[in-house]
Design an enzyme around this catalytic site. Sequence first.
Site, PDB file in Angstrom:
ATOM      1  N   GLU A   1       4.734 -12.538   1.009  1.00 40.46           N
ATOM      2  CA  GLU A   1       5.129 -11.513  -0.151  1.00 40.46           C
ATOM      3  C   GLU A   1       6.435 -10.766   0.455  1.00 40.46           C
ATOM      4  O   GLU A   1       6.236 -10.018   1.391  1.00 40.46           O
ATOM      5  CB  GLU A   1       4.149 -10.569  -0.367  1.00 40.46           C
ATOM      6  CG  GLU A   1       2.711 -11.171  -0.700  1.00 40.46           C
ATOM      7  CD  GLU A   1       1.639 -10.331  -0.307  1.00 40.46           C
ATOM      8  OE1 GLU A   1       1.422  -9.060  -0.585  1.00 40.46           O
ATOM      9  OE2 GLU A   1       0.645 -10.803   0.532  1.00 40.46           O
TER      10      GLU A   1
ATOM     11  N   ARG B   1       0.754  -1.344   0.023  1.00 38.58           N
ATOM     12  CA  ARG B   1      -0.053   0.062  -0.013  1.00 38.58           C
ATOM     13  C   ARG B   1       0.778   1.297   0.160  1.00 38.58           C
ATOM     14  O   ARG B   1       1.795   1.434   0.803  1.00 38.58           O
ATOM     15  CB  ARG B   1      -0.689   0.036   1.197  1.00 38.58           C
ATOM     16  CG  ARG B   1      -1.642  -1.082   0.915  1.00 38.58           C
ATOM     17  CD  ARG B   1      -2.763  -1.334   2.511  1.00 38.58           C
ATOM     18  NE  ARG B   1      -3.931  -2.106   2.284  1.00 38.58           N
ATOM     19  CZ  ARG B   1      -3.846  -3.440   2.131  1.00 38.58           C
ATOM     20  NH1 ARG B   1      -2.822  -4.095   2.478  1.00 38.58           N
ATOM     21  NH2 ARG B   1      -4.776  -4.203   2.099  1.00 38.58           N
TER      22      ARG B   1
ATOM     23  N   HIS C   1      -1.058  -2.603  -4.460  1.00 35.45           N
ATOM     24  CA  HIS C   1      -0.379  -3.624  -5.556  1.00 35.45           C
ATOM     25  C   HIS C   1      -0.401  -2.789  -6.900  1.00 35.45           C
ATOM     26  O   HIS C   1      -0.892  -3.433  -7.938  1.00 35.45           O
ATOM     27  CB  HIS C   1      -1.316  -4.786  -5.501  1.00 35.45           C
ATOM     28  CG  HIS C   1      -1.019  -5.685  -4.385  1.00 35.45           C
ATOM     29  ND1 HIS C   1       0.142  -5.565  -3.418  1.00 35.45           N
ATOM     30  CD2 HIS C   1      -2.322  -6.599  -3.738  1.00 35.45           C
ATOM     31  CE1 HIS C   1       0.175  -6.389  -2.511  1.00 35.45           C
ATOM     32  NE2 HIS C   1      -1.255  -6.845  -2.539  1.00 35.45           N
TER      33      HIS C   1
ATOM     34  N   TYR D   1      -0.457 -17.673  -3.229  1.00 37.43           N
ATOM     35  CA  TYR D   1      -1.068 -18.058  -2.077  1.00 37.43           C
ATOM     36  C   TYR D   1      -0.898 -19.508  -2.042  1.00 37.43           C
ATOM     37  O   TYR D   1      -1.364 -20.368  -3.008  1.00 37.43           O
ATOM     38  CB  TYR D   1      -2.688 -18.068  -2.470  1.00 37.43           C
ATOM     39  CG  TYR D   1      -3.469 -16.731  -2.322  1.00 37.43           C
ATOM     40  CD1 TYR D   1      -3.173 -15.568  -3.288  1.00 37.43           C
ATOM     41  CD2 TYR D   1      -4.317 -16.414  -1.299  1.00 37.43           C
ATOM     42  CE1 TYR D   1      -3.746 -14.380  -3.308  1.00 37.43           C
ATOM     43  CE2 TYR D   1      -5.164 -15.157  -1.215  1.00 37.43           C
ATOM     44  CZ  TYR D   1      -4.609 -14.100  -2.124  1.00 37.43           C
ATOM     45  OH  TYR D   1      -5.179 -12.897  -2.262  1.00 37.43           O
TER      46      TYR D   1
ATOM     47  N   HIS E   1       2.622 -12.731  -5.696  1.00 37.94           N
ATOM     48  CA  HIS E   1       1.293 -12.757  -4.855  1.00 37.94           C
ATOM     49  C   HIS E   1       0.814 -14.372  -4.686  1.00 37.94           C
ATOM     50  O   HIS E   1      -0.324 -14.472  -4.668  1.00 37.94           O
ATOM     51  CB  HIS E   1       0.344 -11.937  -4.958  1.00 37.94           C
ATOM     52  CG  HIS E   1      -0.459 -11.238  -3.973  1.00 37.94           C
ATOM     53  ND1 HIS E   1      -1.260 -12.267  -3.154  1.00 37.94           N
ATOM     54  CD2 HIS E   1      -0.536 -10.263  -3.317  1.00 37.94           C
ATOM     55  CE1 HIS E   1      -2.043 -11.444  -2.200  1.00 37.94           C
ATOM     56  NE2 HIS E   1      -1.486 -10.168  -2.412  1.00 37.94           N
TER      57      HIS E   1
HETATM   58  C1  BGC Z   1      -2.968  -7.458   1.057  1.00 38.85           C
HETATM   59  C2  BGC Z   1      -4.440  -7.771   1.351  1.00 38.85           C
HETATM   60  C3  BGC Z   1      -5.106  -7.983   0.258  1.00 38.85           C
HETATM   61  C4  BGC Z   1      -4.404  -8.990  -0.399  1.00 38.85           C
HETATM   62  C5  BGC Z   1      -5.295  -9.413  -1.714  1.00 38.85           C
HETATM   63  C6  BGC Z   1      -2.483  -8.653   0.601  1.00 38.85           C
HETATM   64  O1  BGC Z   1      -0.990  -8.297   0.035  1.00 38.85           O
HETATM   65  O2  BGC Z   1      -2.096  -7.109   2.169  1.00 38.85           O
HETATM   66  O3  BGC Z   1      -4.752  -6.774   2.279  1.00 38.85           O
HETATM   67  O4  BGC Z   1      -6.329  -8.347   0.789  1.00 38.85           O
HETATM   68  O5  BGC Z   1      -3.169  -8.640  -0.910  1.00 38.85           O
HETATM   69  O6  BGC Z   1      -5.644  -8.261  -2.366  1.00 38.85           O
END
Ligand code: BGC
Length: 377
Positions: free
Chosen positions: A341, A107, A132, A207, A205
């Site tokens: 991340e 952010r 992002h 998961y 990113h």
């Molecule tokens: C953020 C989360 C967000 C997610 C997916 C993460 O890197 O910190 O707040 O919801 O990304 O968007």
Amino acid sequence: MKTLPFLLATLLVVSGCNSTKMNEQQAGIEKTSFGKLTDGREADLYTLRNETGMEAKITNYGGIIVSLTAPDKNGTFSDITLGMDSLSGYEKGVPYFGALIGRYGNRIAKGKFTLDGKAYTLATNNMGNHLHGGLKGFDKVLWTATPVEGEEPALKLAYTAKDGEEGYPGNLNVEVTYTLQKDNALRIDYKATTDKPTVVNLTNHAYFNLAGQGDILSHEVTLNADRFLPVNETLIPTGELKPVAGTPFDFTTSTVVGKRINDSSDVQIKYGLGYDHAWVLTDSSKTSKLAATVYEPTTGRVMEVFTTEPAIQFYTGNFLDGTLTGKGGVVYQKRTGLCLETEHYPDSPNQPNFPTSTLRPGETYQTSTIYKFSTRK
Ligand code: BGC
């Protein structure tokens, strides 16, 4: 020495063959079509396979890791990442599954920052903040992909973000190379140069769910970080580097994710709806060091994360809410996956006490992160 299968697969890719087939256990890289984007452009899917049989499928759309397999304690390979079955699934909108993130990962408060006295305004796409890279970040662009010749299958992705794109200054040439190593590690090397002073924070990113199913609450996590960055209600760091000792943020020894994730007497857990924070790595050197270890007891899978970056965002999929159906028809409920991340601190462009994320002409941004897989009985 290069293996013949690798060369063969590369040659077939280079010669434009669309569906080369590698035999099981052959290391190499294979290119197939991943379909068409709504604007008509073609996206490709590259399968990188190492000699142990581990596979990474990566598309040049968003540089997304579509799937990644890893063996369990019995040698059975399963996909351990969240994602979609098709390109259109990604294009419809996903929370950054497996994607490359930029120009600034995480952010920037209120989408504003000042650099060398000049104010810049970015899109505010998350609770009044910039997240992002904006509305069309690096996760939603088509990268130019080139298989790299070498002993291990590797894919180089290149993208030039234009001066002013998403509000950021400077033409930014970015190169990201994914290498699937022999030791069951996926290595990601990031490189960028600019023609004007700018800010850069690149990450991936993915998961992860090391069980390949269910939620991640019984995964055990270690973070080599003795401080973390507390945030405000909109998840912007307050500027404090807070010791983790005595808080639910203490992962300095292996800890079950679910143990304190709902401890809403802790205001930080409340703001994040669980874990959604940057941890400051204790070793602040720019060398590659172990930042995190994740262990999944039922499968015995272990993931180690090494990085040259100073911080790691540990996000526990708190915003997944069952509205997305992913690969194989699996509904992604809250906490189906966790993200680690590697990055510079969030909001660094507005926080002079954080390590700088400024990149100037003549400098090269260069970072590296490794996700290494093994098992433990
Ligand atoms: C953020 C989360 C967000 C997610 C997916 C993460 O890197 O910190 O707040 O919801 O990304 O968007």
